[in-house]
Design a protein around this motif. Sequence first.
Motif, PDB file in Angstrom:
ATOM      1  N   ASN A 727      23.514  33.490  39.221  1.00  0.00           N
ATOM      2  CA  ASN A 727      24.155  34.638  38.569  1.00  0.00           C
ATOM      3  C   ASN A 727      23.655  35.952  39.158  1.00  0.00           C
ATOM      4  O   ASN A 727      22.476  36.104  39.468  1.00  0.00           O
ATOM      5  CB  ASN A 727      23.867  34.637  37.059  1.00  0.00           C
ATOM      6  CG  ASN A 727      24.662  33.582  36.312  1.00  0.00           C
ATOM      7  OD1 ASN A 727      25.492  32.897  36.892  1.00  0.00           O
ATOM      8  ND2 ASN A 727      24.401  33.455  35.028  1.00  0.00           N
ATOM      9  N   ASN A 728      24.582  36.894  39.325  1.00  0.00           N
ATOM     10  CA  ASN A 728      24.203  38.227  39.799  1.00  0.00           C
ATOM     11  C   ASN A 728      25.139  39.248  39.163  1.00  0.00           C
ATOM     12  O   ASN A 728      25.865  38.936  38.220  1.00  0.00           O
ATOM     13  CB  ASN A 728      24.228  38.298  41.335  1.00  0.00           C
ATOM     14  CG  ASN A 728      25.580  37.875  41.916  1.00  0.00           C
ATOM     15  OD1 ASN A 728      26.630  38.353  41.493  1.00  0.00           O
ATOM     16  ND2 ASN A 728      25.561  36.956  42.876  1.00  0.00           N
ATOM     17  N   ASP A 729      25.119  40.471  39.684  1.00  0.00           N
ATOM     18  CA  ASP A 729      25.924  41.537  39.085  1.00  0.00           C
ATOM     19  C   ASP A 729      27.420  41.273  39.204  1.00  0.00           C
ATOM     20  O   ASP A 729      28.220  41.826  38.444  1.00  0.00           O
ATOM     21  CB  ASP A 729      25.604  42.880  39.754  1.00  0.00           C
ATOM     22  CG  ASP A 729      24.219  43.372  39.391  1.00  0.00           C
ATOM     23  OD1 ASP A 729      23.678  42.876  38.397  1.00  0.00           O
ATOM     24  OD2 ASP A 729      23.680  44.226  40.122  1.00  0.00           O
ATOM     25  N   ARG A 730      27.825  40.426  40.146  1.00  0.00           N
ATOM     26  CA  ARG A 730      29.263  40.220  40.381  1.00  0.00           C
ATOM     27  C   ARG A 730      29.750  38.842  39.970  1.00  0.00           C
ATOM     28  O   ARG A 730      30.947  38.659  39.755  1.00  0.00           O
ATOM     29  CB  ARG A 730      29.579  40.431  41.873  1.00  0.00           C
ATOM     30  CG  ARG A 730      29.667  41.893  42.266  1.00  0.00           C
ATOM     31  CD  ARG A 730      30.686  42.090  43.391  1.00  0.00           C
ATOM     32  NE  ARG A 730      32.021  41.689  42.998  1.00  0.00           N
ATOM     33  CZ  ARG A 730      32.906  41.122  43.827  1.00  0.00           C
ATOM     34  NH1 ARG A 730      32.588  40.873  45.079  1.00  0.00           N
ATOM     35  NH2 ARG A 730      34.107  40.787  43.404  1.00  0.00           N
ATOM     36  N   THR A 815      27.810  39.415  28.853  1.00  0.00           N
ATOM     37  CA  THR A 815      28.008  40.096  30.132  1.00  0.00           C
ATOM     38  C   THR A 815      29.360  40.788  30.217  1.00  0.00           C
ATOM     39  O   THR A 815      29.472  41.903  30.740  1.00  0.00           O
ATOM     40  CB  THR A 815      27.883  39.085  31.294  1.00  0.00           C
ATOM     41  OG1 THR A 815      26.609  38.444  31.213  1.00  0.00           O
ATOM     42  CG2 THR A 815      28.008  39.777  32.637  1.00  0.00           C
ATOM     43  N   ASP A 820      37.396  44.249  31.144  1.00  0.00           N
ATOM     44  CA  ASP A 820      36.889  43.847  32.458  1.00  0.00           C
ATOM     45  C   ASP A 820      37.938  43.006  33.175  1.00  0.00           C
ATOM     46  O   ASP A 820      38.664  42.213  32.554  1.00  0.00           O
ATOM     47  CB  ASP A 820      35.607  43.026  32.324  1.00  0.00           C
ATOM     48  CG  ASP A 820      34.391  43.865  31.985  1.00  0.00           C
ATOM     49  OD1 ASP A 820      34.497  45.101  32.067  1.00  0.00           O
ATOM     50  OD2 ASP A 820      33.345  43.300  31.641  1.00  0.00           O
ATOM     51  N   THR A 832      34.114  35.628  38.761  1.00  0.00           N
ATOM     52  CA  THR A 832      33.803  36.802  39.589  1.00  0.00           C
ATOM     53  C   THR A 832      34.275  38.059  38.875  1.00  0.00           C
ATOM     54  O   THR A 832      35.429  38.156  38.461  1.00  0.00           O
ATOM     55  CB  THR A 832      34.491  36.700  40.960  1.00  0.00           C
ATOM     56  OG1 THR A 832      34.092  35.480  41.585  1.00  0.00           O
ATOM     57  CG2 THR A 832      34.099  37.883  41.851  1.00  0.00           C
ATOM     58  N   GLU A 836      34.850  46.455  36.499  1.00  0.00           N
ATOM     59  CA  GLU A 836      34.446  46.659  35.103  1.00  0.00           C
ATOM     60  C   GLU A 836      35.018  47.965  34.601  1.00  0.00           C
ATOM     61  O   GLU A 836      34.859  48.987  35.223  1.00  0.00           O
ATOM     62  CB  GLU A 836      32.923  46.674  35.008  1.00  0.00           C
ATOM     63  CG  GLU A 836      32.308  45.315  35.386  1.00  0.00           C
ATOM     64  CD  GLU A 836      30.806  45.297  35.130  1.00  0.00           C
ATOM     65  OE1 GLU A 836      30.388  45.713  34.039  1.00  0.00           O
ATOM     66  OE2 GLU A 836      30.075  44.900  36.032  1.00  0.00           O
TER      67      GLU A 836
END
Length: 836
Positions: A727-730, A815, A820, A832, A836
């Motif tokens: 998992n990451n910001d995108r 999240t 979004d 993905t 946002e």
Amino acid sequence: MSTIFFADAIEGDKEVGSKALHLMKMKKQGFPIPNGFVIRTDAFKQFIEENEIDWQGQHVKENIMKGHMPQAIEKELIDAFHETQAYFDAVAVRSSSGAEDLAGGSFAGQYETFLNVKTEQELTEKVKACWASAFAARVQQYSEQMKVDLGQFSMGVVVQGLVKSEVSGVIFSQNPVTNHPDELMINASYGLGEAIVSGLVTPDTYTVNKFTFHANKQKGFKEMKIVSDSEGTKEIETTEEEQNQFCLSDDEIKTLTELTQRIEGFYGYPVDLEFAIQQGHVYILQARPITTVPKTNNDLSAFQKSIELTREDRKQFWLLLDTAFPEVASPLFTSFLSAFTDGMNKASTDLKSPNRPQMKAKVYRHHVYTQPVMKRKPSQNQIQEHQAMMKDLYPSLTKRMYRMFEETLFPMYKRIDDHTHRELTLNEARSFMDELEDIYAKAYYLHFDIVMPQLALISELEDMYENLTGQPGQHVHDLLTGVMNKSLETDSRLGQLALQVRENPELHKIFNGHDALQLEKVLNETKTGKAFLDDVQTFLNGYGYRTTKAHDFIGETWVENPLYALGLIQNFVNDHYDFDKAFQHLTEQRKQKFDRVMEEAVDGELKETFRQYYAWGLDASVIRDDHHFYIDEMLDAKCRLFLLKVGELLRDHYVISDREDIFYLYLDELKKLLENPANATSKIAARKQAYTKDEQAVVPQYFGTPPKGKGQEIEKYAGPIGTDESNNDRTIGGLPASSGTYSGTVKVIKRIDEFSKLKKGEILVCKTTTPTWTILFQNAKAVITDSGGILSHAAIIAREFHIPAVVGVQVATKTLKDGDVVTVNGNNGVVTIENE
């Protein structure tokens, strides 16, 4: 010996003072304590005697500072100091009184601490200053308040290598604000820790969940920092960059949290720690008990404690049961948890389940956890005995279910309804509470007695499908769609009501021109509108016994308030949804898929066996939704209505102030209050506050260590254990549950009363779904859930509607937010975040 090094400590040495004893204990356990030594309390006594100081007389402090250090003590002190300087060029000198950290009070902060001591002369003076601090006015005053006789205590002194920290602070291993044992609080700032301890700065505050390491962060000003100087210390102003950023990284927060838990576990009670970080290394400088923490659960009865997940329990494997209980549960509802677990355990025995699984369920912060236990590895004879029994049941699973409903379930519901619709005395209400326990026990036995054979049939079908086609067994679920069940019936009836609206200009105008909240009021103003509301009530009498909050008594039922049905009808009107056409298409697709599988399969015994088992499985495919409708939803809804009646009775006897307050009582409390009414409003207020707080709490998906070799089995039903490490910001990941990809706008739905928020073409994001949520799948173009595996309701229904689904994401509802734009990839389980 007047001085003793930490490493040479003797367990229970009372001549070193409390602070030193804690440091010595931790050093011996391998905790990161800077090297140092202690000047024992007998050295203080010898100093007093040799200088002939009357500790009860006048000017004690001044006389101590003027006194000379006995030669033998001074030599030991200087030798130990030089040995410590081999590792640290300066030391910190701190008092260590026997009066510190007493039960009921702590003298922490009442004595002296001196930093950056570098010379022999300076060391001697600071040691005497620590001794003298025992007679400071503030210590005398505090001792009187705490009713402690200082005459029975002496003063030890800790001399410890000085950590020239870039960041330092204080940790409370139990949240000092809420007193919640599974949260700790960190105050941290730049430089040496004295800036925080003495209140010179506003530090950063981190409230950390001990199990998930999730931290709520509050930035402090961190106005200045104390650093070592050529002589002593100095205060310097922090930079704007330092003030505008947090001083601890997430990795440092996790390290401090893990270390604090180890220390708390070592002591067996909450502690407050002082820490320092130098060049990436964490050091513990002090530890003492938190004396202000109230005892937890001291107002809970034995029954109430039996359903609470204790600290000892949490050392074992317990899994968050959010697929069945997606929301926090009220005290009264959790009082019936034993019906759920006992029903499953009895059914597994009666159905000769090979593993004889035994389930336990308990509650942590109002969240339900389970501990599945496999009693033994089955023998081949036991497996064959179970399979033979199941094969006898497979041809008539649905008929068997409805026979159980008619013979057992519906008569019990009539009993509940009878008590709901008449006036009750306290004694009658108390008597029926025992019967309600029995009803729950019987209903949940039926639940598992109905469901477990169907799950066994599906499991066999999956294996056969995989052997027959070479494709993953889960794809057999695509062949079990398009069969009418109670969830689809609900959709169909709502669709018919929406068609009435579209075909009537007056109704159509009302539904197009008003918000869902206004519909009932406006409809009641016209004859046509009232007639339509009568039709809606007829629908609710048949399909409205479901609560807006899954598995609980809290939350209105649809039958109490037509708002929920009217909102869904309005959505159907606006979307021009044709249920009958969509259902016919779904049924045709299923038939075509089955025919294709049969055409491609090799003729033989396996093919014919699969054909037979498939016919049984298709007939039994209604069980998932129908049993949920009649047991999981209707039982709670009908009991809610009865309990509200009891709540009114308690309100009229001044036990509670609102009828819904009854749900914040445990069952044993409720029974006692019906026998002997007494005011419970203050208890209810505290319970409501805790319940509301726990609704927002971040709780771990599991405690302890998952059983070896069971990961895939658990994941199949409950979803992944632990969040996706990629998992990451995108991107966020889960399990691929229904194939395909879709990009669109997110709508986060948390409760049934928010159903009308979801518009056609949006992506449904939620914790999990139950059959009640099936209504949303006709509008959703993709689904993302926090919990669940490939056999969860969301996964199965998404496959039925041929929309992409990623389940078990765990962080989706935290999240993602409404609006979004994301891409849901049901092929690889990745979401993905596009915009946002």
